[in-house]
Scaffold this motif. Structure first.
Motif, PDB file in Angstrom:
ATOM      1  N   LYS A 204      60.545  68.759  99.518  1.00 57.99           N
ATOM      2  CA  LYS A 204      60.425  67.419  98.929  1.00 57.99           C
ATOM      3  C   LYS A 204      61.227  67.352  97.637  1.00 57.99           C
ATOM      4  CE  LYS A 204      57.104  63.987  97.266  1.00 57.99           C
ATOM      5  NZ  LYS A 204      55.667  63.625  97.120  1.00 57.99           N
ATOM      6  N   GLU A 205      61.125  68.405  96.831  1.00 61.01           N
ATOM      7  CA  GLU A 205      61.902  68.449  95.588  1.00 61.01           C
ATOM      8  C   GLU A 205      63.392  68.623  95.874  1.00 61.01           C
ATOM      9  OE1 GLU A 205      58.624  70.345  92.517  1.00 61.01           O
ATOM     10  OE2 GLU A 205      59.548  71.642  94.027  1.00 61.01           O
ATOM     11  N   LEU A 206      63.728  69.397  96.916  1.00 58.32           N
ATOM     12  CA  LEU A 206      65.132  69.549  97.288  1.00 58.32           C
ATOM     13  C   LEU A 206      65.713  68.196  97.707  1.00 58.32           C
ATOM     14  CD1 LEU A 206      67.598  71.337  97.747  1.00 58.32           C
ATOM     15  CD2 LEU A 206      66.737  71.819 100.056  1.00 58.32           C
ATOM     16  N   GLN A 211      69.360  63.780  96.372  1.00 56.54           N
ATOM     17  CA  GLN A 211      69.530  62.358  96.081  1.00 56.54           C
ATOM     18  C   GLN A 211      70.255  62.156  94.752  1.00 56.54           C
ATOM     19  OE1 GLN A 211      68.349  59.250  97.718  1.00 56.54           O
ATOM     20  NE2 GLN A 211      68.564  60.687  99.417  1.00 56.54           N
ATOM     21  N   ILE A 212      69.876  62.921  93.746  1.00 53.66           N
ATOM     22  CA  ILE A 212      70.530  62.813  92.440  1.00 53.66           C
ATOM     23  C   ILE A 212      71.946  63.371  92.500  1.00 53.66           C
ATOM     24  CG2 ILE A 212      70.505  63.747  90.086  1.00 53.66           C
ATOM     25  CD1 ILE A 212      67.491  63.403  90.089  1.00 53.66           C
ATOM     26  N   TRP A 216      72.471  59.021  95.558  1.00 58.67           N
ATOM     27  CA  TRP A 216      71.843  58.113  96.509  1.00 58.67           C
ATOM     28  C   TRP A 216      70.700  57.369  95.817  1.00 58.67           C
ATOM     29  CZ3 TRP A 216      74.583  57.085 100.536  1.00 58.67           C
ATOM     30  CH2 TRP A 216      75.269  58.067 101.268  1.00 58.67           C
ATOM     31  N   GLN A 217      70.192  56.331  96.448  1.00 57.18           N
ATOM     32  CA  GLN A 217      69.141  55.498  95.851  1.00 57.18           C
ATOM     33  C   GLN A 217      67.754  55.795  96.412  1.00 57.18           C
ATOM     34  OE1 GLN A 217      70.436  51.414  96.296  1.00 57.18           O
ATOM     35  NE2 GLN A 217      72.353  51.767  95.197  1.00 57.18           N
ATOM     36  N   TYR A 275      70.065  61.635 105.775  1.00 63.06           N
ATOM     37  CA  TYR A 275      69.546  60.532 104.963  1.00 63.06           C
ATOM     38  C   TYR A 275      69.997  59.212 105.566  1.00 63.06           C
ATOM     39  CZ  TYR A 275      69.208  57.223 101.074  1.00 63.06           C
ATOM     40  OH  TYR A 275      68.933  56.110 100.298  1.00 63.06           O
ATOM     41  N   ASP A 276      69.050  58.287 105.732  1.00 64.96           N
ATOM     42  CA  ASP A 276      69.299  56.958 106.297  1.00 64.96           C
ATOM     43  C   ASP A 276      69.657  57.082 107.778  1.00 64.96           C
ATOM     44  OD1 ASP A 276      69.988  54.419 107.037  1.00 64.96           O
ATOM     45  OD2 ASP A 276      71.411  54.079 105.405  1.00 64.96           O
TER      46      ASP A 276
END
Length: 364
Positions: A204-206, A211-212, A216-217, A275-276
């Protein structure tokens, strides 16, 4: 070590209250008793830096052993900052025997009350199955406060590290970190980041770190798939928002908040972070190696190439159309596309800004 207790705690405990004999704030802690959702909670913070922890769901028997619970809580919150075990042992040796006292004054009570307020506001994050509240404590320790008129606003965990470095030297942190090369597949293009990530983080932290790193948003679903050398799926890791996903018969499944990367990352030869699901952005994660003496308790981006596409651009075909339009000011859709891109906050990657954001990601 002194534990300065509010009247609420002292009225609950059957202990002898000692005179205050310690004047070094670093070896003094303040504690208060709260009732949250009809269950007892104890908040403990250091008098020097307001760093601390929360215990929740205490019963009558727990208060009989509160001294041990607080000592264990102090050790655990220091461990969560990846402070070396030998430094923690040295701290406890210098602090000497733990005694209960009255609170040391209004300044320290005000700091304690502020921390208690943070815990009460975070009641939805309380883990009813655990006594020590890891997530709530992390939020409490990342709450900005001003220690004095001469010191600017800072996070308690930053002040703790500063305090310990003054006493025990600069090298108080040591842990393993994964050297990860992450490549975002953009068809004929790519965007790559190389990160050093503490091995104790969860997936979850990864996810939050990636994302950072790619700016990404975090507005879409995601998952991780881990593969062996033959390409066989070892594990699919999903978020809590996908609890209703049907299990795959060919690959076990786990929640990202329950799996740390050090439990799996050495066995996986390839990791795909998607992602997405609509646009289908696949990031291939390759473990370049393990750094055995990493001296930071946060991730670091050490290399970056390329920008990620705008969110909701329409996958690789949409991104290719986007680039074609944006590279041609005479294109009839150029102004509209430029305006849309600006509304998305789309910008070139900046490694310095990224590393400033990563500095605080694990203490939220």
């Amino acid at each position: 070590m002194q534990i300065g207790c509010t009247k609420k705690i002292l009225d609950t405990l059957d202990v002898t209250v000692c005179d205050q004999i310690e004047d070094n704030d670093l070896f003094c802690w303040s504690a208060n008793l709260l009732t949250i959702k009809r269950r007892k909670a104890v908040v403990v913070v250091n008098d020097s830096n307001r760093f601390g922890f929360a215990l929740y769901g205490l019963k009558a028997k727990d208060f009989k052993g509160l001294k041990t619970l607080i000592e264990n809580g102090i050790r655990r919150c220091l461990q969560n900052e990846n402070i070396k075990e030998e430094v923690i042992d040295q701290y406890f040796a210098q602090a000497k025997e733990t005694v209960f006292t009255k609170t040391r004054g209004r300044v320290f009570v005000a700091r304690l009350n502020r921390a208690c307020g943070v815990v009460e506001c975070m009641d939805d994050l309380l883990d009813t199955s655990a006594l020590y509240q890891t997530e709530v404590s992390g939020n409490m320790n990342s709450d900005l406060f001003k220690p004095s008129k001469t010191i600017d606003y800072a996070h308690p965990y930053e002040l703790l590290i500063h305090d310990f470095q003054k006493v025990y030297g600069e090298k108080i942190i040591a842990l393993e970190a994964a050297d990860l090369l992450i490549k975002l597949d953009l068809g004929a293009y790519s965007a790559t980041r190389r990160l050093l990530v503490p091995m104790g983080v969860t997936f979850k932290e990864l996810h939050q770190i990636i994302q950072i790193a790619f700016d990404w948003q975090d507005s879409h679903l995601h998952d991780f798939n881990l593969f062996d050398e033959q390409g066989k799926c070892l594990l699919t890791i999903i978020s809590e928002f996908e609890m209703d996903v049907e299990p795959r018969p060919d690959c076990p499944m786990a929640l990202e908040k329950e799996v740390r990367i050090d439990a799996t990352i050495r066995d996986a030869k390839k990791i795909i972070y998607t992602y997405d699901y609509g646009d289908g952005w696949n990031h291939t994660i390759t473990v370049q190696g393990i750094v055995s003496d990493y001296d930071k308790n946060y991730p670091l981006c050490i290399m970056a190439e390329g920008n990620r596409p705008p969110e909701d651009v329409g996958g690789i075909p949409g991104f290719e159309d986007y680039l074609e339009i944006m590279n041609n000011p005479d294109h009839p859709e150029y102004k509209e596309m430029k305006s849309w891109s600006a509304s998305q906050g789309y910008k070139d990657f900046n490694i310095d800004i990224t590393n400033r954001r990563l500095r605080y990601i694990l203490s939220r």
